[in-house]
Design a protein around this motif. Structure first.
Motif, PDB file in Angstrom:
ATOM      1  N   GLU A 296      29.824  63.467  78.822  1.00 20.01           N
ATOM      2  CA  GLU A 296      28.684  64.373  78.824  1.00 20.01           C
ATOM      3  C   GLU A 296      28.027  64.480  77.456  1.00 20.01           C
ATOM      4  N   HIS A 297      28.789  64.250  76.377  1.00 21.96           N
ATOM      5  CA  HIS A 297      28.163  64.135  75.054  1.00 21.96           C
ATOM      6  C   HIS A 297      27.193  62.951  75.047  1.00 21.96           C
ATOM      7  N   GLU A 298      27.591  61.865  75.680  1.00 27.20           N
ATOM      8  CA  GLU A 298      26.719  60.694  75.780  1.00 27.20           C
ATOM      9  C   GLU A 298      25.451  61.047  76.568  1.00 27.20           C
ATOM     10  N   ALA A 299      25.610  61.874  77.608  1.00 32.79           N
ATOM     11  CA  ALA A 299      24.455  62.293  78.405  1.00 32.79           C
ATOM     12  C   ALA A 299      23.478  63.102  77.553  1.00 32.79           C
ATOM     13  N   GLN A 300      24.014  63.978  76.702  1.00 38.38           N
ATOM     14  CA  GLN A 300      23.147  64.771  75.834  1.00 38.38           C
ATOM     15  C   GLN A 300      22.370  63.888  74.858  1.00 38.38           C
ATOM     16  N   MET A 301      23.036  62.868  74.351  1.00 36.16           N
ATOM     17  CA  MET A 301      22.351  61.973  73.426  1.00 36.16           C
ATOM     18  C   MET A 301      21.295  61.145  74.148  1.00 36.16           C
ATOM     19  N   GLU A 302      21.579  60.745  75.387  1.00 35.99           N
ATOM     20  CA  GLU A 302      20.597  59.990  76.172  1.00 35.99           C
ATOM     21  C   GLU A 302      19.378  60.863  76.481  1.00 35.99           C
ATOM     22  N   ALA A 303      19.607  62.142  76.758  1.00 38.49           N
ATOM     23  CA  ALA A 303      18.490  63.064  76.977  1.00 38.49           C
ATOM     24  C   ALA A 303      17.625  63.158  75.727  1.00 38.49           C
ATOM     25  N   PHE A 304      18.255  63.250  74.570  1.00 38.80           N
ATOM     26  CA  PHE A 304      17.531  63.338  73.299  1.00 38.80           C
ATOM     27  C   PHE A 304      16.733  62.057  73.044  1.00 38.80           C
ATOM     28  N   ARG A 305      17.356  60.901  73.276  1.00 36.45           N
ATOM     29  CA  ARG A 305      16.662  59.619  73.074  1.00 36.45           C
ATOM     30  C   ARG A 305      15.453  59.502  73.995  1.00 36.45           C
TER      31      ARG A 305
END
Length: 329
Positions: A296-305
């Motif tokens: 889910e940390h990866e999901a947050q970074m993908e949302a930011f990107r």
């Protein structure tokens, strides 16, 4: 953690540093937190294993000695023991204690119990995500696939068996290339659909179908050529179909998975509904949980990107949570 990582991301963007450094830092921060939790579990387990034990203690009651299960009453049935393993496995899964969960199920694997086997398959998948070693990633994923194949043979009416069979069928195909993933595409969707039929409230299966639809709606020209070479009628979908399943998943279990927010945001952007897309991406980006996973940390970074790529956010903007607080005050 997500907010502080974004600040560093903006700083590195401002000085035109490598994007790879930024993303690597985010992943490492998440892994450090995850490993701290797992290290605490392992320390407790190791310390308790050193305590003196009676020679009559069995392997099952050894696990009891480290407080993983309640004491087994004399005359307890085998069914009761299995339920204890499943219940503790679910507790460890909720706490993101992946290593402890994997070890628990490996130590108590019952190849005649589909409920234990599909949970072990899921644990293998999570272990694969945690390691950076390519060989170990592959080994864990294929190990999990073997367990889920046994589970689905034991009980074809267990929705979780169909769900994790589909997930691991696709995950193992990733190691064999795009062509193999496309070959498996119809079968993957078939098992996800069957999982939803068996359990219409399972948000994860709905999300998985929505994700499948999004990927095939967004398929590149090159991959479409590969698909056409494999199938007379290659798999395809639309963003409207993806949105239907992603919204069903969110309605069934609101905020259950940050990746569902991410793909809702991406899908709305593809359909031209920018404000809705921005809302879901910001929700994923700003969400906080007690035991947030690396995934889910990866999901947050993908949302930011995604927000950055669509110019819906300025890298030099203030922290969104701080800005939101200022606006409300």
């Amino acid at each position: 953690m997500a907010a502080s990582t974004e600040k560093l991301y903006r700083l590195l963007q401002f000085f035109k540093q490598s994007r790879k450094i930024t993303l690597g830092f985010h992943r490492n921060q998440a892994r450090i937190q995850l490993l701290r939790n797992q290290w605490c579990t392992l320390q407790n387990y190791s310390a308790l294993k050193l305590l003196p034990r009676r020679s009559t203690i069995t392997s099952i009651t050894t696990v009891c000695a480290v407080s993983w299960f309640k004491k087994t009453e004399e005359g307890e049935t085998e069914v009761g023991k299995k339920l204890s393993v499943v219940e503790k496995a679910d507790e460890l899964y909720s706490a993101n204690e992946t290593i402890a969960l994997y070890n628990l199920l490996k130590d108590n694997v019952d190849e005649t119990d589909d409920e234990v086997l599909w949970r072990l398959a899921r644990a293998c998948c999570d272990m694969s995500k945690m390691t950076q070693n390519f060989i170990r990633k592959r080994e864990y994923m294929y190990e999990g696939f073997e367990y889920i194949k046994k589970a689905i043979k034991l009980n074809d009416n267990n929705f979780a068996c169909h769900k994790w069979f589909a997930i691991l069928l696709d995950k193992t195909a990733e190691f064999e290339g795009t062509k193999k993933r496309i070959e498996n595409a119809y079968l993957v969707k078939q098992h996800f659909v069957r999982a939803v039929e068996l359990n219409p409230k399972d948000a994860t299966s709905m999300y998985s179908i929505g994700h499948w639809c999004y990927l095939f709606a967004d398929m590149s020209w090159f991959n479409k050529k590969i698909a056409s070479a494999i199938f007379s009628t290659p798999p395809s979908s639309t963003f409207e179909e993806a949105l239907k399943y992603l919204e069903m998943a969110e309605e069934a279990d609101p905020d259950f998975y940050l990746w569902n927010h991410v793909y809702l945001g991406k899908t709305y952007l593809q359909l031209g509904e920018v404000e809705k897309g921005k809302w879901y991406l910001n929700r994923a980006r700003e969400m906080t949980r007690k035991n947030i996973s690396l995934d889910e940390h990866e999901a947050q970074m993908e949302a930011f990107r995604t927000l950055l790529n669509h110019k819906l956010i300025d890298p030099k903007d203030n922290d969104p949570k701080k800005k939101k607080a200022e606006e409300s005050s």
